[in-house]
Design a protein around this motif. Structure first.
Motif, PDB file in Angstrom:
ATOM      1  N   ILE A  48     -57.997 -47.237  -9.710  1.00  0.00           N
ATOM      2  CA  ILE A  48     -58.122 -47.741 -11.089  1.00  0.00           C
ATOM      3  C   ILE A  48     -58.535 -49.203 -11.048  1.00  0.00           C
ATOM      4  O   ILE A  48     -59.447 -49.622 -11.763  1.00  0.00           O
ATOM      5  N   GLN A  49     -57.872 -49.969 -10.200  1.00  0.00           N
ATOM      6  CA  GLN A  49     -58.178 -51.400 -10.075  1.00  0.00           C
ATOM      7  C   GLN A  49     -59.629 -51.614  -9.672  1.00  0.00           C
ATOM      8  O   GLN A  49     -60.329 -52.444 -10.244  1.00  0.00           O
ATOM      9  N   GLU A  50     -60.085 -50.852  -8.698  1.00  0.00           N
ATOM     10  CA  GLU A  50     -61.468 -50.990  -8.229  1.00  0.00           C
ATOM     11  C   GLU A  50     -62.465 -50.617  -9.323  1.00  0.00           C
ATOM     12  O   GLU A  50     -63.449 -51.315  -9.549  1.00  0.00           O
ATOM     13  N   GLU A  51     -62.203 -49.517  -9.991  1.00  0.00           N
ATOM     14  CA  GLU A  51     -63.113 -49.040 -11.049  1.00  0.00           C
ATOM     15  C   GLU A  51     -63.204 -50.034 -12.208  1.00  0.00           C
ATOM     16  O   GLU A  51     -64.288 -50.284 -12.735  1.00  0.00           O
ATOM     17  N   LEU A  52     -62.068 -50.587 -12.611  1.00  0.00           N
ATOM     18  CA  LEU A  52     -62.055 -51.482 -13.772  1.00  0.00           C
ATOM     19  C   LEU A  52     -62.325 -52.937 -13.412  1.00  0.00           C
ATOM     20  O   LEU A  52     -62.610 -53.743 -14.294  1.00  0.00           O
ATOM     21  N   GLY A  53     -62.195 -53.266 -12.125  1.00  0.00           N
ATOM     22  CA  GLY A  53     -62.458 -54.638 -11.706  1.00  0.00           C
ATOM     23  C   GLY A  53     -61.463 -55.642 -12.262  1.00  0.00           C
ATOM     24  O   GLY A  53     -61.866 -56.731 -12.680  1.00  0.00           O
ATOM     25  N   ILE A  54     -60.188 -55.281 -12.276  1.00  0.00           N
ATOM     26  CA  ILE A  54     -59.164 -56.202 -12.771  1.00  0.00           C
ATOM     27  C   ILE A  54     -58.155 -56.478 -11.654  1.00  0.00           C
ATOM     28  O   ILE A  54     -58.040 -55.718 -10.699  1.00  0.00           O
ATOM     29  N   SER A  55     -57.436 -57.584 -11.806  1.00  0.00           N
ATOM     30  CA  SER A  55     -56.468 -57.971 -10.779  1.00  0.00           C
ATOM     31  C   SER A  55     -55.307 -56.978 -10.732  1.00  0.00           C
ATOM     32  O   SER A  55     -55.024 -56.271 -11.704  1.00  0.00           O
ATOM     33  N   ALA A  83     -59.756 -37.549 -14.732  1.00  0.00           N
ATOM     34  CA  ALA A  83     -59.244 -37.107 -13.433  1.00  0.00           C
ATOM     35  C   ALA A  83     -58.075 -36.136 -13.579  1.00  0.00           C
ATOM     36  O   ALA A  83     -57.398 -35.835 -12.605  1.00  0.00           O
ATOM     37  N   HIS A  84     -57.854 -35.654 -14.776  1.00  0.00           N
ATOM     38  CA  HIS A  84     -56.725 -34.757 -15.033  1.00  0.00           C
ATOM     39  C   HIS A  84     -56.958 -33.399 -14.394  1.00  0.00           C
ATOM     40  O   HIS A  84     -58.066 -32.916 -14.415  1.00  0.00           O
ATOM     41  N   PRO A  85     -56.016 -32.762 -13.784  1.00  0.00           N
ATOM     42  CA  PRO A  85     -54.596 -33.114 -13.717  1.00  0.00           C
ATOM     43  C   PRO A  85     -54.212 -33.882 -12.458  1.00  0.00           C
ATOM     44  O   PRO A  85     -53.065 -34.278 -12.305  1.00  0.00           O
ATOM     45  N   GLU A  86     -55.152 -34.123 -11.542  1.00  0.00           N
ATOM     46  CA  GLU A  86     -54.807 -34.777 -10.277  1.00  0.00           C
ATOM     47  C   GLU A  86     -54.366 -36.219 -10.455  1.00  0.00           C
ATOM     48  O   GLU A  86     -53.514 -36.705  -9.729  1.00  0.00           O
ATOM     49  N   GLY A  87     -54.997 -36.929 -11.393  1.00  0.00           N
ATOM     50  CA  GLY A  87     -54.683 -38.333 -11.589  1.00  0.00           C
ATOM     51  C   GLY A  87     -55.427 -39.226 -10.627  1.00  0.00           C
ATOM     52  O   GLY A  87     -56.297 -38.776  -9.870  1.00  0.00           O
ATOM     53  N   VAL A  88     -55.055 -40.500 -10.631  1.00  0.00           N
ATOM     54  CA  VAL A  88     -55.763 -41.511  -9.853  1.00  0.00           C
ATOM     55  C   VAL A  88     -54.725 -42.480  -9.274  1.00  0.00           C
ATOM     56  O   VAL A  88     -53.767 -42.840  -9.959  1.00  0.00           O
ATOM     57  N   VAL A  89     -54.948 -42.909  -8.049  1.00  0.00           N
ATOM     58  CA  VAL A  89     -54.060 -43.919  -7.477  1.00  0.00           C
ATOM     59  C   VAL A  89     -54.420 -45.290  -8.052  1.00  0.00           C
ATOM     60  O   VAL A  89     -55.573 -45.531  -8.446  1.00  0.00           O
ATOM     61  N   ALA A  90     -53.423 -46.158  -8.090  1.00  0.00           N
ATOM     62  CA  ALA A  90     -53.585 -47.463  -8.730  1.00  0.00           C
ATOM     63  C   ALA A  90     -54.764 -48.249  -8.159  1.00  0.00           C
ATOM     64  O   ALA A  90     -55.509 -48.879  -8.913  1.00  0.00           O
ATOM     65  N   GLY A  91     -54.941 -48.210  -6.844  1.00  0.00           N
ATOM     66  CA  GLY A  91     -56.043 -48.952  -6.228  1.00  0.00           C
ATOM     67  C   GLY A  91     -57.406 -48.507  -6.732  1.00  0.00           C
ATOM     68  O   GLY A  91     -58.310 -49.335  -6.895  1.00  0.00           O
TER      69      GLY A  91
END
Length: 115
Positions: A45-52, A35-43
């Protein structure tokens, strides 16, 4: 054989390699690089990886502490980006040892992987 790297650089690289050595953190780095250079919001990342959220926070803090990711606030969101300068330092560290000084790996093989 004498090393061209100072002890501080070696320690910094070791800490950074350790930080990305966990599967979840490596997956986060892959996601941020894609996603460079825009980056990703934390939510996202959490959704994609399926972690708490707490687990994600722990992983992001570790990456941020080793300066592998950058974070900026956008309203109520935190946007994470890969620190490509830190990653370039890691790649250069390995490249200097394996591809230039003792030629353990041919530089062309590295370039082919990157294309």
């Amino acid at each position: 054989m004498e090393s061209n790297h100072d002890p501080e650089q070696i320690a910094r690289c070791a800490d950074r390699f350790a930080a990305i050595g966990a599967e979840s953190r490596l997956r986060i780095m892959q996601m941020l690089l894609s996603a460079h250079p825009e980056g990703v919001v934390a939510g996202e990342i959490q959704e994609e990886l399926g972690i708490s959220a707490s687990n994600l926070s722990h992983h992001l803090d570790k990456l941020k502490n080793e300066q592998l990711v950058r974070v900026r606030r956008e309203g109520t969101y935190l946007r994470y980006t890969a620190n490509t300068e830190a990653l370039q330092e890691l790649l250069s560290f390995l490249y200097a040892e394996c591809c230039t000084r003792n030629k353990a790996i041919q530089p062309a093989a590295i370039i082919k992987v990157c294309k």
